[in-house]
Design an enzyme around this catalytic site. Structure first.
Site, PDB file in Angstrom:
ATOM      1  N   LYS A 127     -14.283  -2.488  -5.673  1.00  0.00           N
ATOM      2  CA  LYS A 127     -13.319  -3.241  -4.852  1.00  0.00           C
ATOM      3  C   LYS A 127     -13.865  -3.521  -3.449  1.00  0.00           C
ATOM      4  O   LYS A 127     -13.771  -4.638  -2.949  1.00  0.00           O
ATOM      5  CB  LYS A 127     -11.987  -2.468  -4.730  1.00  0.00           C
ATOM      6  N   ARG A 170      -1.552   2.600  -3.089  1.00  0.00           N
ATOM      7  CA  ARG A 170      -2.017   3.527  -4.121  1.00  0.00           C
ATOM      8  C   ARG A 170      -0.862   4.277  -4.772  1.00  0.00           C
ATOM      9  O   ARG A 170      -1.093   5.066  -5.694  1.00  0.00           O
ATOM     10  CB  ARG A 170      -2.960   4.554  -3.495  1.00  0.00           C
ATOM     11  N   ARG A 189     -23.591   6.222  -5.159  1.00  0.00           N
ATOM     12  CA  ARG A 189     -23.262   5.403  -3.988  1.00  0.00           C
ATOM     13  C   ARG A 189     -23.805   6.017  -2.698  1.00  0.00           C
ATOM     14  O   ARG A 189     -23.669   7.211  -2.459  1.00  0.00           O
ATOM     15  CB  ARG A 189     -21.739   5.275  -3.919  1.00  0.00           C
ATOM     16  N   ARG A 206     -21.019   9.773   1.067  1.00  0.00           N
ATOM     17  CA  ARG A 206     -19.676  10.198   1.483  1.00  0.00           C
ATOM     18  C   ARG A 206     -19.406  11.613   0.983  1.00  0.00           C
ATOM     19  O   ARG A 206     -19.768  11.937  -0.150  1.00  0.00           O
ATOM     20  CB  ARG A 206     -18.624   9.247   0.882  1.00  0.00           C
ATOM     21  N   ARG A 237     -10.393  12.350  -8.042  1.00  0.00           N
ATOM     22  CA  ARG A 237      -9.919  11.053  -7.540  1.00  0.00           C
ATOM     23  C   ARG A 237      -9.538  10.126  -8.695  1.00  0.00           C
ATOM     24  O   ARG A 237      -8.569   9.360  -8.611  1.00  0.00           O
ATOM     25  CB  ARG A 237     -10.994  10.410  -6.647  1.00  0.00           C
TER      26      ARG A 237
HETATM   27  P1  AMP Z   1     -11.451   4.923  -0.688  1.00  0.00           P
HETATM   28  O1  AMP Z   1     -12.496   4.607   0.334  1.00  0.00           O
HETATM   29  O2  AMP Z   1     -10.488   3.802  -0.910  1.00  0.00           O
HETATM   30  O3  AMP Z   1     -12.031   5.470  -1.968  1.00  0.00           O
HETATM   31  O4  AMP Z   1     -10.557   6.103  -0.059  1.00  0.00           O
HETATM   32  C1  AMP Z   1     -11.124   7.366   0.247  1.00  0.00           C
HETATM   33  C2  AMP Z   1     -10.023   8.406   0.388  1.00  0.00           C
HETATM   34  O5  AMP Z   1      -9.158   8.044   1.482  1.00  0.00           O
HETATM   35  C3  AMP Z   1      -9.101   8.545  -0.803  1.00  0.00           C
HETATM   36  O6  AMP Z   1      -9.630   9.407  -1.809  1.00  0.00           O
HETATM   37  C4  AMP Z   1      -7.848   9.135  -0.143  1.00  0.00           C
HETATM   38  O7  AMP Z   1      -8.001  10.505   0.166  1.00  0.00           O
HETATM   39  C5  AMP Z   1      -7.810   8.366   1.172  1.00  0.00           C
HETATM   40  N1  AMP Z   1      -7.060   7.093   1.031  1.00  0.00           N
HETATM   41  C6  AMP Z   1      -7.546   5.829   1.147  1.00  0.00           C
HETATM   42  N2  AMP Z   1      -6.582   4.915   0.964  1.00  0.00           N
HETATM   43  C7  AMP Z   1      -5.448   5.616   0.712  1.00  0.00           C
HETATM   44  C8  AMP Z   1      -4.106   5.261   0.400  1.00  0.00           C
HETATM   45  N3  AMP Z   1      -3.737   3.973   0.295  1.00  0.00           N
HETATM   46  N4  AMP Z   1      -3.226   6.256   0.196  1.00  0.00           N
HETATM   47  C9  AMP Z   1      -3.553   7.563   0.306  1.00  0.00           C
HETATM   48  N5  AMP Z   1      -4.805   7.972   0.569  1.00  0.00           N
HETATM   49  C10 AMP Z   1      -5.750   7.018   0.770  1.00  0.00           C
END
Ligand code: AMP
Length: 217
Positions: A13, A88, A127, A162, A173
């Site tokens: 994404k 989410r 990644r 990360r 996740r």
């Molecule tokens: P991402 O970069 O989108 O994979 O997000 C990394 C982490 O940030 C996720 O595993 C969550 O812990 C937190 N996170 C990101 N977006 C959200 C969201 N919309 N709601 C809750 N936690 C989020």
């Protein structure tokens, strides 16, 4: 145009949001990037979010809805946005609908990235991102040197992983996605906004599919 990119972690994404934002004149709004920036800066939100993110859980709906509510009102987002990693949960989707109704900027489409679940762990654990330019690479599928060249780091990326991209956290996740986020597929299908694409392909092919999904009626 205002769109949401929906799909599990590692579906591509973020990469696709960066590719299409210029082409379509939209701005990418990634809650993951915003939260990582808050953690790095040590803000109160960052301090609250850090441990949850590292464990692979979800930051509270209240925090992320608040972050997006502020960001979406900035001038650049008024031209149109790509939400990446938000919503989410159903509470976040309801919060988004309420805030968009408030500013008169409804969603046009939700693009669902369908991927083979078995590929996700491999994709995410490969990644890496460049500390200087922020570009995301993958040691398996898009190693440093993959075009286009980078003017900012002169193609000499300082690669970091990360903290939540290790195998144990990735599995959590993905489970959290299945439980809390997957129900949004039906939520947006019921509202006539869902467009599905097969995202198991190279970057350029997936970009073309996203663009096609957005223009198809
Ligand atoms: P991402 O970069 O989108 O994979 O997000 C990394 C982490 O940030 C996720 O595993 C969550 O812990 C937190 N996170 C990101 N977006 C959200 C969201 N919309 N709601 C809750 N936690 C989020």
């Amino acid at each position: 145009m205002n769109i949401v990119l929906l799909g599990p972690p590692g579906a591509g994404k973020g990469t696709q949001a960066k590719r299409i934002e210029k082409a379509l004149g939209l701005v990418q709004l990634s809650t993951g990037d915003m939260l990582r920036a808050a953690v790095k800066a040590g803000t109160p939100v960052g301090l609250q979010a850090k441990a949850v993110m590292e464990s692979g859980g979800l930051v509270s709906d209240e925090i992320v809805v608040g972050i997006i509510a502020d960001r979406i009102q900035e001038a650049d987002a008024r031209k149109g946005f790509i939400l990446d990693g938000f919503p989410r949960t159903q509470a976040q989707a309801d919060g988004l609908a309420a805030m968009l109704a408030g500013i008169g900027q409804p969603l046009d489409a939700v693009v669902l990235f369908n991927v083979d679940p078995e590929l996700l762990v491999k994709r995410i654990s490969g990644r890496r991102s460049c500390e200087d330019c922020g570009r995301v690479f993958n040691v398996h599928t898009a190693p440093p040197g993959t075009p286009p060249p980078c003017g900012q780091c002169n193609d000499q990326p300082r690669l970091v992983q990360r903290p939540d991209d290790n195998e144990a956290t990735v599995s959590k996740r993905i489970a959290v996605y299945e439980e809390q986020t997957r129900p949004l597929v039906d939520y947006y299908r019921a509202r006539g906004l869902l467009r599905e694409i097969d995202a198991d392909a190279d970057f350029a092919a997936v970009t073309a599919r996203v663009e096609q999904a957005l223009t198809a009626r």
